[in-house]
Design a protein around this motif. Structure first.
Motif, short mmCIF file in Angstrom:
data_model
loop_
_atom_site.label_atom_id
_atom_site.label_comp_id
_atom_site.label_asym_id
_atom_site.label_seq_id
_atom_site.Cartn_x
_atom_site.Cartn_y
_atom_site.Cartn_z
N MET A 74 0.86 -1.11 0.06
CA MET A 74 -0.04 0.02 0.01
C MET A 74 0.87 1.21 -0.12
O MET A 74 1.73 1.22 0.67
CB MET A 74 -0.96 -0.02 1.16
N THR A 75 0.69 2.21 -0.78
CA THR A 75 1.40 3.34 -1.05
C THR A 75 0.42 4.46 -0.92
O THR A 75 0.95 5.63 -0.69
CB THR A 75 1.99 3.51 -2.39
N GLU A 76 -0.81 4.59 -0.90
CA GLU A 76 -1.85 5.46 -0.66
C GLU A 76 -2.96 5.25 0.33
O GLU A 76 -3.43 3.79 0.05
CB GLU A 76 -2.21 6.44 -1.94
N VAL A 100 1.83 0.44 8.25
CA VAL A 100 2.03 0.94 7.10
C VAL A 100 2.37 2.67 7.32
O VAL A 100 1.67 3.27 8.08
CB VAL A 100 0.87 0.93 5.92
N GLU A 101 3.34 3.06 6.58
CA GLU A 101 3.66 4.58 6.47
C GLU A 101 3.17 5.32 5.14
O GLU A 101 3.53 4.77 4.18
CB GLU A 101 4.80 4.87 6.82
N ILE A 102 2.18 6.14 5.35
CA ILE A 102 1.85 6.94 4.15
C ILE A 102 1.98 8.38 4.47
O ILE A 102 1.50 8.87 5.26
CB ILE A 102 0.26 6.51 4.04
N ASP A 103 2.85 9.05 3.58
CA ASP A 103 2.93 10.67 3.97
C ASP A 103 3.75 10.79 5.05
O ASP A 103 3.15 11.90 5.82
CB ASP A 103 1.73 11.35 3.63
N GLY A 104 4.55 9.88 5.52
CA GLY A 104 5.31 10.11 7.08
C GLY A 104 4.60 9.80 7.92
O GLY A 104 4.97 10.04 9.22
N THR A 158 -3.39 5.42 15.33
CA THR A 158 -2.19 6.14 15.32
C THR A 158 -1.75 6.63 16.70
O THR A 158 -2.59 6.60 17.66
CB THR A 158 -2.33 7.40 14.25
N GLY A 159 -0.63 7.08 16.93
CA GLY A 159 -0.25 7.54 17.95
C GLY A 159 0.53 6.76 18.79
O GLY A 159 1.50 7.12 19.58
N THR A 184 4.77 5.43 22.62
CA THR A 184 4.04 6.00 21.50
C THR A 184 4.72 5.91 20.15
O THR A 184 5.72 5.26 20.20
CB THR A 184 4.23 7.53 21.68
N ASP A 185 4.06 6.31 19.21
CA ASP A 185 4.93 6.26 17.94
C ASP A 185 6.42 6.97 17.86
O ASP A 185 7.20 6.52 16.94
CB ASP A 185 4.18 6.88 16.90
N LYS A 186 6.68 7.96 18.64
CA LYS A 186 7.78 8.59 18.87
C LYS A 186 8.83 8.09 19.82
O LYS A 186 9.84 8.36 20.11
CB LYS A 186 7.72 9.77 18.91
N GLY A 187 8.37 6.87 20.52
CA GLY A 187 9.28 5.90 21.34
C GLY A 187 9.06 6.58 22.80
O GLY A 187 9.92 6.00 23.70
N LYS A 188 8.18 7.37 23.20
CA LYS A 188 7.98 7.81 24.55
C LYS A 188 7.36 6.77 25.22
O LYS A 188 6.39 5.95 24.82
CB LYS A 188 7.19 9.07 24.46
N ILE A 189 7.90 6.39 26.69
CA ILE A 189 7.16 5.43 27.52
C ILE A 189 6.50 5.98 28.53
O ILE A 189 6.93 6.84 29.25
CB ILE A 189 8.35 4.49 27.90
N ILE A 190 5.08 5.42 28.61
CA ILE A 190 4.22 6.27 29.73
C ILE A 190 3.86 5.15 30.52
O ILE A 190 3.34 4.03 29.88
CB ILE A 190 2.87 6.82 28.90
N LYS A 191 3.94 5.26 31.76
CA LYS A 191 3.98 3.92 32.60
C LYS A 191 2.77 4.60 34.07
O LYS A 191 2.58 5.46 34.05
CB LYS A 191 5.11 3.55 33.38
N LYS A 192 2.10 3.43 34.36
CA LYS A 192 1.38 3.67 35.73
C LYS A 192 1.76 2.42 36.72
O LYS A 192 1.76 1.53 36.17
CB LYS A 192 -0.26 3.54 35.26
#
Length: 329
Positions: free
Chosen positions: A136-138, A255-259, A275-276, A321-329
């Motif tokens: 998939m590209t779009e 899948v990554e589409i438009d970043g 996402t996210g 998260t998608d940016k690698g941030k770790i959130i814990k409880k």
């Protein structure tokens, strides 16, 4: 010894239990026996601690039989199951089912309600318009996406507790328990073993893990939560006794589409991938409920997911998260 069973999406959890325990210690106390087996279309690992290997293996056999019984009740792929009968009669008539299946479906509808529809067992009828195989590209068109969810909607699953029936009000609807079925099987396998007097073990249902008791050395079971952004690091090590853990994630199926990164877990209400969040781990008393929460939170995202998780104080969470941030409880 360090074992890494196959988990859903091959991410998130690694059993780190029983590290460097000398054989002489085992010989003086209980023995630990593990077996890997394919059940419910996935890899299971069943671990039993018992007085001898013969007893342990006998109880592993009983656990496997219990999981096979559950699969023969809830599978939507086997044509003779009650779930398949319900699906065949969508839009036609209610189908009488066993109390066990009725209760599981009732709980699934409760999970839909508490998550505002982020969790939905009727996604079994969703058209597969998103591809996660690299082709998939779009994005699909809005029209195609909306059409893909035409037969999805937990509000159209009608239960009659007096008659013990399930009715799918829309023709072509389907229900499936791929989201919580393995967690339920893990819980039931643990329950059976505890009833039979097995004091310790793990039922690992392809990443939905139910534990009870302790290792033979008296220490808790150790479950490592992998960090998908760093193959050499573990985000957290859980020390569990009578507990359960489940992870939902998109480390390898996305899948990554438009970043922008789109996970393979689809929002039942919109038809769009989540996402996210790259992974969500929930741990607490029940593998079934942990799985329902982890799936819901992947769809809801970080902010709404935290609100939902915090409503259940017996359960803890770890989000990545998608940016690698770790959130814990």
């Amino acid at each position: 010894m360090q074992t890494y069973p196959i988990f859903r999406d091959r991410i998130a959890l690694a059993i780190l239990s029983f590290l460097f325990i000398p054989f002489t210690l085992l010989a003086q106390s209980d023995v630990l026996v593990e077996r890997n087996v394919t059940l419910m279309g996935s890899q299971f690992q069943i671990t039993i601690v018992a007085k001898d290997s013969s007893t342990a293996n006998q109880h592993i056999d009983l656990t496997i039989a219990e999981i096979e019984r559950i699969e023969n009740l809830i599978s939507e792929w086997r044509p003779y199951t009650q779930v398949s009968e319900v699906n065949r009669n969508a839009g036609i008539k209610p189908v009488k089912v066993d109390k066990e299946l009725f209760d599981l479906t009732h709980r699934a509808l409760e999970y839909s309600k508490i998550s505002n529809g982020a969790f939905d067992i009727s996604t079994a009828a969703m058209d597969k318009v998103w591809k996660f195989d690299g082709s998939m590209t779009e994005k699909p068109s809005e029209e195609i996406i909306q059409k893909s969810i035409e037969k999805v909607g937990y509000e159209h699953i009608i239960l009659d507790s007096v008659q013990s029936t399930i009715f799918l009000a829309k023709e072509g609807m389907k229900i499936g328990f791929g989201s919580i079925g393995k967690g339920y099987a893990a819980d039931k396998g643990r329950e059976l073993m505890q009833t039979l007097g097995i004091k310790s073990g793990i039922v690992n249902a392809s990443g939905d893990i139910a534990t009870w008791g302790k290792q033979p050395n008296g220490k808790p079971w150790r479950i490592g939560i992998n960090n998908p952004f760093s193959k050499k690091s573990i985000a957290k090590i859980l020390k569990l006794k009578n507990s359960a853990v489940a992870t939902s994630g998109s480390y390898e199926k996305y899948v990554e589409i438009d970043g922008k990164r789109y996970a393979h877990i689809i929002n039942p209400k919109t038809g769009y991938p989540s996402t996210g969040l790259t992974s969500v781990t929930i741990y607490g008393p029940s593998a079934e409920f942990a799985n329902a929460l982890s799936t819901s939170i992947m769809v809801l995202g970080e902010k709404e997911g935290k609100k939902l998780a915090k409503k259940y104080p017996k359960y803890n969470f770890l989000f990545i998260t998608d940016k690698g941030k770790i959130i814990k409880k």
